[in-house]
Design an enzyme around this catalytic site. Sequence first.
Site, PDB file in Angstrom:
ATOM      1  N   ARG A   1       0.845  -1.195   0.000  1.00 36.07           N
ATOM      2  CA  ARG A   1       0.000   0.000   0.000  1.00 36.07           C
ATOM      3  C   ARG A   1       0.882   1.248   0.000  1.00 36.07           C
ATOM      4  O   ARG A   1       1.978   1.263   0.570  1.00 36.07           O
ATOM      5  CB  ARG A   1      -0.859  -0.038   1.254  1.00 36.07           C
TER       6      ARG A   1
ATOM      7  N   THR B   1     -10.117   0.480  -8.986  1.00 35.92           N
ATOM      8  CA  THR B   1      -9.039  -0.390  -8.573  1.00 35.92           C
ATOM      9  C   THR B   1      -9.070  -1.537  -9.563  1.00 35.92           C
ATOM     10  O   THR B   1      -9.903  -1.550 -10.456  1.00 35.92           O
ATOM     11  CB  THR B   1      -9.343  -0.816  -7.116  1.00 35.92           C
TER      12      THR B   1
ATOM     13  N   THR C   1      -4.293  -0.542  -6.783  1.00 34.51           N
ATOM     14  CA  THR C   1      -5.114   0.618  -7.120  1.00 34.51           C
ATOM     15  C   THR C   1      -4.298   1.891  -7.271  1.00 34.51           C
ATOM     16  O   THR C   1      -3.184   1.998  -6.735  1.00 34.51           O
ATOM     17  CB  THR C   1      -6.168   0.839  -6.009  1.00 34.51           C
TER      18      THR C   1
ATOM     19  N   GLU D   1      -4.093   8.422  -3.522  1.00 30.28           N
ATOM     20  CA  GLU D   1      -4.420   7.586  -2.366  1.00 30.28           C
ATOM     21  C   GLU D   1      -4.519   8.372  -1.064  1.00 30.28           C
ATOM     22  O   GLU D   1      -5.100   7.883  -0.084  1.00 30.28           O
ATOM     23  CB  GLU D   1      -3.353   6.499  -2.213  1.00 30.28           C
TER      24      GLU D   1
ATOM     25  N   GLY E   1     -13.712  -1.334  -6.320  1.00 27.42           N
ATOM     26  CA  GLY E   1     -14.992  -0.740  -5.970  1.00 27.42           C
ATOM     27  C   GLY E   1     -15.006   0.105  -4.722  1.00 27.42           C
ATOM     28  O   GLY E   1     -16.077   0.338  -4.158  1.00 27.42           O
ATOM     29  N   GLY E   2     -13.830   0.576  -4.236  1.00 27.98           N
ATOM     30  CA  GLY E   2     -13.854   1.425  -3.054  1.00 27.98           C
ATOM     31  C   GLY E   2     -14.516   0.716  -1.889  1.00 27.98           C
ATOM     32  O   GLY E   2     -14.259  -0.462  -1.614  1.00 27.98           O
TER      33      GLY E   2
END
Length: 594
Positions: free
Chosen positions: A130, A403, A421, A442, A495-496
Amino acid sequence: MARKKPRYKLFLLSIGVILGIGVFSSFNLFPSQITNWWECLSSPLRVCQVANAESTEIKASGYNGAVVSTQKEASQIGLEVLTTGGNAIDAAVAIGYALAVSDPCCGNIGGGGFMLIHLADGTETFINFRETAPLAATADMYLDPKGEIVKGLSTKGYLAVGVPGTVKGLNYALAKYGTWDLEKIITPAIALAEKGFVLQQGDIDIFQAGKRRLLEPNVAEIFLKGNDQVYQAGDILVQSDLAESLKLIAQEGNDAFYQGSIAQKIVTASNKNQGILSLEDFANYQVSEYAPVSCNYRGYQVTSSPPPGGGTTLCQMLNILSGYDLQNLGWKTPQSLHPILSSMLLAFSDRNQFLGDPDFVDNPLEKLLSSAHANFLRAKIPEDKAIAPESVYPALEPEGTNTTHYSVIDKQGNAVAVTYTINSYFGAGVIAPGTGFLLNNEMDDFTSKPGKPNQFGLRQGATNKIEPGKRPLSSMSPTIVTKDNRVVLVTGSPGGSTIPTTVLQVITNAIDYEKDISTAVNSPRFHYQGLPDRIIAEPEAISAEVIQDLELRGYTVKSFIRYGAAESIAIDLDTGLIEAVNDSRKSAGQALAY
């Protein structure tokens, strides 16, 4: 023996079929992009850009291995790796680099994500790549002098960019668990960028949807035609700068991206455009590897992403639902939807209150995933009315969906689920000159101000506040389901905030309702997170009669466009058959098996 039909009747029937095809074609109701023409006609949103459910693009089966991703070029590269001796991790890394070329809205080397691995010996591990907040980041960096959020600061431009982790994450996984060398893995992606690939209608739809993010001059010259026009299906997209960046990574590894010319180009562009990225940010970036979260659901072991990922939320929903006989309550009935929706609300309430980057926050996972806590939450669900969101969300201090996910399994039994993403469609809408890839936005996944929603409507607390070097909370939930330590499902989705609820429905469709994997993935979906207080449902996800019942219980239902792409693989433990299914919401995707 059946009677033969008179020939004149067969003739008339043939004429009718021909005329019928002509009529459907004249109304554009027979292209390969449409799953269900009646659904297309009846939907007020006219959402028709999905693939034919009978197309070979949708599903594939075999007994050795399979891949499925949102882009057919990436899937083909992944399958080639498997069929020429690579393992699932090799294929997953090759697909990751290929999607950086063929899925520029979402696939990336300018962002970050998660990789979940199940090895053939039963070992399971989670790799966290991340993005991180720059060292110069502050908790109030997106607020004006009055303490109010400045619209767009956390979503567009260089100030929205977190330090990318994808390159280091993919390379880490390859070095530790793969068998091929990096140059061999990246070579197909380089060729794809240099020679270009033919754009499909699914690609064009995404470019059109994200066009406003592509208007920066050096971005538009790659992804738009003259006069800022979107490409058309059949056009070829060539990305020369990206090819050069990939060549550098293939030759120099992590150093090219985190200490070499690529990092320098990004930092230079950031400094010129009010950003705060530094060379130190890139040099300090580290990948984390640790145990995934897991839960037992009706005898199946569900393994997913720990914080900062969305697997805890997924497992909390499953733990709550384990107390209900969903099959007996029926599929998408008011009686089954009420506990499912309640589980979503309760799990998101805990997520937004308690979870954050484990390097900065003490996540109470043992408590949140315990059966006692599931019982406590289940007791909050009234028998016949909706839970008031304000009653379970904390009193916070004044506080896409874009994403990509892919799944891989090989003949040895290694399985990989990857979700990564750049956050919004086309991220922050910026490309550092000479690099060729879009950068993420992000930083919007942090809490800019407690109690105020981000772009996904999530109202988060101080556990997710911005701090230098911290990773923002995420909903990404790459997931692997096993039975007796044998893989039965590999799934996940973009899809968040809808990601955990999408994965939940794939799992419950398959386990509780015994749907085949294609139906489990492609059935219309719904999502509820409590705040904002409305259910969003894809067209035809919930019948009008059921909506009426839910509204009497206190729910509000809003029709919504199709979302997510649960690229999944299922394995039949009795026969050994592997079936990969491309989510029809991504018509440019492909499932392949051998």
